[in-house]
Structures are given as structure tokens and as C-alpha cells.
Scaffold this motif. Sequence first.
Motif, PDB file in Angstrom:
ATOM      1  N   VAL A 116      44.285 -66.288  43.610  1.00 12.23           N
ATOM      2  CA  VAL A 116      45.433 -66.219  42.698  1.00 12.23           C
ATOM      3  C   VAL A 116      46.576 -67.121  43.161  1.00 12.23           C
ATOM      4  N   THR A 126      42.494 -62.445  46.322  1.00 12.57           N
ATOM      5  CA  THR A 126      41.998 -62.079  44.989  1.00 12.57           C
ATOM      6  C   THR A 126      41.526 -63.315  44.231  1.00 12.57           C
ATOM      7  N   CYS A 138      43.008 -65.692  36.231  1.00 10.85           N
ATOM      8  CA  CYS A 138      43.928 -64.984  35.331  1.00 10.85           C
ATOM      9  C   CYS A 138      45.184 -65.793  35.058  1.00 10.85           C
ATOM     10  N   ALA A 194      47.589 -65.976  37.171  1.00 11.38           N
ATOM     11  CA  ALA A 194      48.646 -65.313  37.967  1.00 11.38           C
ATOM     12  C   ALA A 194      49.828 -64.783  37.164  1.00 11.38           C
ATOM     13  N   PRO A 195      49.595 -64.050  36.083  1.00 11.68           N
ATOM     14  CA  PRO A 195      50.736 -63.587  35.277  1.00 11.68           C
ATOM     15  C   PRO A 195      51.678 -62.662  36.060  1.00 11.68           C
ATOM     16  N   CYS A 196      51.128 -61.890  37.004  1.00 11.56           N
ATOM     17  CA  CYS A 196      51.970 -60.898  37.695  1.00 11.56           C
ATOM     18  C   CYS A 196      52.940 -61.565  38.679  1.00 11.56           C
ATOM     19  N   PRO A 197      52.449 -62.307  39.692  1.00  5.28           N
ATOM     20  CA  PRO A 197      53.418 -62.930  40.607  1.00  5.28           C
ATOM     21  C   PRO A 197      54.317 -63.945  39.919  1.00  5.28           C
ATOM     22  N   VAL A 230      48.114 -57.079  42.338  1.00 11.01           N
ATOM     23  CA  VAL A 230      47.478 -55.881  42.909  1.00 11.01           C
ATOM     24  C   VAL A 230      45.957 -56.043  43.007  1.00 11.01           C
ATOM     25  N   GLY A 231      45.446 -57.222  42.703  1.00 11.82           N
ATOM     26  CA  GLY A 231      44.036 -57.493  42.975  1.00 11.82           C
ATOM     27  C   GLY A 231      43.059 -57.099  41.888  1.00 11.82           C
ATOM     28  N   CYS A 232      43.506 -57.041  40.635  1.00 11.93           N
ATOM     29  CA  CYS A 232      42.586 -56.532  39.603  1.00 11.93           C
ATOM     30  C   CYS A 232      41.398 -57.451  39.368  1.00 11.93           C
ATOM     31  N   ARG A 233      41.501 -58.725  39.752  1.00 11.12           N
ATOM     32  CA  ARG A 233      40.364 -59.644  39.554  1.00 11.12           C
ATOM     33  C   ARG A 233      39.322 -59.501  40.671  1.00 11.12           C
TER      34      ARG A 233
END
Length: 288
Positions: free
Chosen positions: A154, A197, A201, A203-206, A213-216
Amino acid sequence: MDKFAVLQLSGCAGCEVSLLNADAWVDRYKLVYMPLVISAYDVPEVDVLLVSGGVRNDEDIYNLRRAVRHAGQVVAVGTCAISGGVASLGDRDAVRELFIAEEGRRHVPRLLPRCHPIDAFVEVDRYLPGCPPTPELFMAVLFDLPDFQPSRIVCQECGRKKLKDMRPKHLLGFQQGEVLPDVCLINQGYLCIGSSTRGGCRAPCPRAGHPCVGCRGPSDTLIEKGSSAWFESIGRVFATLTDVPPEEVEAGLRSPQLALFLFQFSDYANTPSVGRAGRPPRPKEKVL
Ligand code: SF4
Ligand code: SF4
Ligand code: SF4
């Protein structure tokens, strides 16, 4: 026109909503079954079967085994189908007791002792991790796009800079403090696990200032290893970028905010205590 179906087992329907947020498949695929929007008694014959949700009860096993009989390709979609995900919260005693109490009053499916990934019961051709996978990732798996290559981790998609001279001494909580733009969240004291991770994705969260949080799930280098390798890898990153005591990092990794996704790191590698016991590690070539 190719046909596809979405079988929903025990999950939250977030994966389906993400799929519906994409529309590029409309001209190429015909969606023939998805209980959220198209109901039918049975899953018809399809080219691609997407399965979301974990196997939490006997009805899930029945529906899963029936559906894969007529599917050209089976794709495990989302953390729940791959590692149990949110449905694993039902493994907690209080939730189980509540469910069993209800079982006596209504006709509900029989709860299994624990939640299982779908490949504990059927062969899976591809894995699409994420909670939920982004619409772009759904398109990549449905169209089998040769040009789509998820980044290794990520961090490569995040764009924040890791600094050597900004070393927090302690962790901040998830919701505390003002987040600086452009600077790695670890340098700011947040427990971000984007460095272990797998990417894809974007990296939408950071990017938005919230730690990954590692969902991938695990990156390719960790995918066939147990959770201890993952803990060590995160520990090394924190030792390089911070002065946070290692035991504080480890306690944070075991906290409820991260626990929902953490167990999947060992699940990929087939730790005996999880639902895929006795099966080989998932080949990384099958994971998008
Ligand atoms: S993977 Fe996440 S979004 Fe998909 S069903 Fe499970 S909890 Fe919901
Ligand atoms: S650790 Fe998190 S914030 Fe830092 S670069 Fe990686 S993904 Fe971005
Ligand atoms: S940044 Fe992390 S938590 Fe957010 S979608 Fe990507 S893998 Fe999941």
C-alpha cells in the motif's frame, strides 16, 4: 454475453455495494443472480461466480456447494470469503450464545463452531481481497485485465513520505491529533500497516489520513508465511521510523481496531488453528 452471479454467504453486503458502484461490466456481462438486487431460487449456470461472505452456518455450506457446480470460475471476493472477516466476530462466545438462544425461538440455520473461508469447502480459482474490494478491483477480476498490476504494498500507492528525523516516542490513537498532509502516518505516531499490506486499492485510507488496517491482506512476500513474520516485518518498520517501544507496537497490533483483519495474515499461510488446516498455502499467483 458472459454471465456472472454473486453468491452472498455470511457477510455485510458491502462487497456487493462496491461492485454496484462500478458500471463498466454492464456492456460485457449479464448479472443473473445476486440476492441484493436479483433474486432467483438457484444460481444458474455462469461463466464467473463471485462469492462474498464467510461460511458461518450450514446453509452457507449448502448454498456454496450448490452454486459452484454450475460455475466456470469461482472467485473468493472480500476478506469474509477469504478469511472469515466480519462474520468471524460471531466466533466470540457472547455472540454465539445470543445466536443459539434465538435458534430455539425461530427457524434459523445451524451455526458452525467457527467461521470458515470458502476454500475450506470448494476449489477457488482467484482471490480478490479487500473489505470491500474497490470497484476498480472488481473490474480487474471480471475482465481479467492484463495491464492491471496491484502495487506490491500500500505504501507505494499512498504517496506520503517516510522521514528519518521525525520519530514519535509513543503511538497515537486512531482518532487523535491533527494529521499532517504528505508525511507518513507512522512518522506521526499512527499505527499504519500499509508496508505489509498488498496494494491495488490505491490507498484510500492513508491518503485520507486514516491508517491502513490491512484489509487487502498480506503482501506477496508475506503471503505464504505465518503471522509471526508479519509481526516482525511491522516491528522492523517501526524500529526504523520511530522510537516507540516494540511492546507498545505489538499491543497496538493486537488491539480491537486491527484484530478484525490481522488474523487473515496467518490464514493465508495455513496456520493449523484456522479454517484451512491441512491445505497448502494459497498460491500468490491466484491473488489479485
Ligand atoms: S469483506 Fe467487508 S465489505 Fe465484504 S462482506 Fe465482508 S465485511 Fe462486508
Ligand atoms: S506506512 Fe501508511 S502512511 Fe506511511 S507510506 Fe505506508 S501506507 Fe502511507
Ligand atoms: S488502504 Fe489499507 S485498509 Fe484502506 S482499502 Fe487499502 S488495504 Fe484496505
